[in-house]
Design an enzyme around this catalytic site. Sequence first.
Site, mmCIF file in Angstrom:
data_model
loop_
_atom_site.group_PDB
_atom_site.id
_atom_site.type_symbol
_atom_site.label_atom_id
_atom_site.label_comp_id
_atom_site.label_asym_id
_atom_site.label_seq_id
_atom_site.Cartn_x
_atom_site.Cartn_y
_atom_site.Cartn_z
ATOM 1 N N TYR B 28 -21.199 10.064 -2.495
ATOM 2 C CA TYR B 28 -20.738 8.720 -2.109
ATOM 3 C C TYR B 28 -21.508 8.211 -0.897
ATOM 4 O O TYR B 28 -21.835 7.026 -0.797
ATOM 5 C CB TYR B 28 -19.232 8.755 -1.825
ATOM 6 C CG TYR B 28 -18.666 7.456 -1.318
ATOM 7 C CD1 TYR B 28 -18.524 6.353 -2.156
ATOM 8 C CD2 TYR B 28 -18.258 7.322 0.006
ATOM 9 C CE1 TYR B 28 -18.010 5.156 -1.688
ATOM 10 C CE2 TYR B 28 -17.737 6.139 0.483
ATOM 11 C CZ TYR B 28 -17.608 5.057 -0.368
ATOM 12 O OH TYR B 28 -17.096 3.869 0.102
ATOM 13 N N GLU B 29 -21.824 9.130 0.040
ATOM 14 C CA GLU B 29 -22.544 8.755 1.263
ATOM 15 C C GLU B 29 -24.058 8.781 1.052
ATOM 16 O O GLU B 29 -24.824 8.606 1.997
ATOM 17 C CB GLU B 29 -22.163 9.716 2.402
ATOM 18 C CG GLU B 29 -20.736 9.525 2.891
ATOM 19 C CD GLU B 29 -20.331 10.542 3.963
ATOM 20 O OE1 GLU B 29 -20.956 11.620 4.039
ATOM 21 O OE2 GLU B 29 -19.384 10.252 4.702
ATOM 22 N N ASN B 126 -19.883 1.316 5.962
ATOM 23 C CA ASN B 126 -18.749 1.553 5.058
ATOM 24 C C ASN B 126 -17.569 0.642 5.397
ATOM 25 O O ASN B 126 -16.521 1.094 5.886
ATOM 26 C CB ASN B 126 -18.355 3.031 5.122
ATOM 27 C CG ASN B 126 -17.393 3.419 4.010
ATOM 28 O OD1 ASN B 126 -16.830 2.550 3.341
ATOM 29 N ND2 ASN B 126 -17.205 4.712 3.823
ATOM 30 N N TYR B 133 -9.257 1.939 8.339
ATOM 31 C CA TYR B 133 -8.987 2.660 9.590
ATOM 32 C C TYR B 133 -8.389 1.732 10.647
ATOM 33 O O TYR B 133 -7.468 2.110 11.371
ATOM 34 C CB TYR B 133 -10.276 3.303 10.110
ATOM 35 C CG TYR B 133 -10.845 4.361 9.184
ATOM 36 C CD1 TYR B 133 -10.001 5.127 8.379
ATOM 37 C CD2 TYR B 133 -12.206 4.608 9.110
ATOM 38 C CE1 TYR B 133 -10.504 6.106 7.527
ATOM 39 C CE2 TYR B 133 -12.723 5.582 8.264
ATOM 40 C CZ TYR B 133 -11.870 6.319 7.466
ATOM 41 O OH TYR B 133 -12.383 7.283 6.636
#
Lengths: 163, 163
Positions: B28-29, B126, B133
Amino acid sequence: MKKNVGIRPAAKADAGKILYFIRQLAAYEKMQDEVVATEESLREWIFEKGKAEVLFAVVDGKEVGFALFFHNFSTFLGRAGIYLEDLFVLPEYRGMGCGKKLITALAAAAVERGCGRLEWSCLDWNRPSIDFYLSLGASPLEDWTVYRVTGERLQKLADSAGV
Amino acid sequence: MKKNVGIRPAAKADAGKILYFIRQLAAYEKMQDEVVATEESLREWIFEKGKAEVLFAVVDGKEVGFALFFHNFSTFLGRAGIYLEDLFVLPEYRGMGCGKKLITALAAAAVERGCGRLEWSCLDWNRPSIDFYLSLGASPLEDWTVYRVTGERLQKLADSAGV
């Protein structure tokens, strides 16, 4: 004058010295109001619970700087690393290699313990430190930002667990 | 469809599942080539040496996400914190609250253990994660950058210790 710089690990009886260096570093970072650590909390969390370790730089029998570190973890490497949380040398003892001696001692500990990395954070305005770190072979992780939850917000987040 | 999300701590026999999630997150990263962790290294460093802990999110008896964390240390607070190194939920199980359940479980663990902070890092591109967050009450530490020494440079720095 050329001085011999020694390194020694801190013991429980050194909590007062560790607190002194923490306060000195906080003052340098202009954040002294944020220090709520006490000798008692340092004894408990560092030496009883084992959540961090400390090395002192010693010149002429006197502790003149410190490095506080703990193990972090790299999932990509599948092993622990060493994270240097605080590094500080008293102003009158700078330029003698104390900082470098502390960091290389941590690098040696990392290799000896089989850790894959040595990491630390630096304030972006602290150019002298950044230049020093680059000279040691460190690379900045430019694309990442740390996020923090603390105080009442941490309590509130905890209270929402399991809801 | 509304599903019940459970949380359970990982055990040594779960090393393979942990590695699977690590590889999914790395993909994903866009950093999957950097994963050199093995089941064996995870068993050794997480479960034998105790350098990290893992929680799974469980739906219908299946592990669908994980959180890997360890204790860091705040010198200003004089106590440990919890650092969330990796958080990942399988794409087909997103939007069910798995990520939030994992993070609130860590917040609860932090409060229960007397830790002062819960922290983690996020890639600056992201945006979906950053918004999530911030919604949890986290604050970015904008003025700090992490520096890293690894591989041959770490060995070289270690070799210069004591010189």
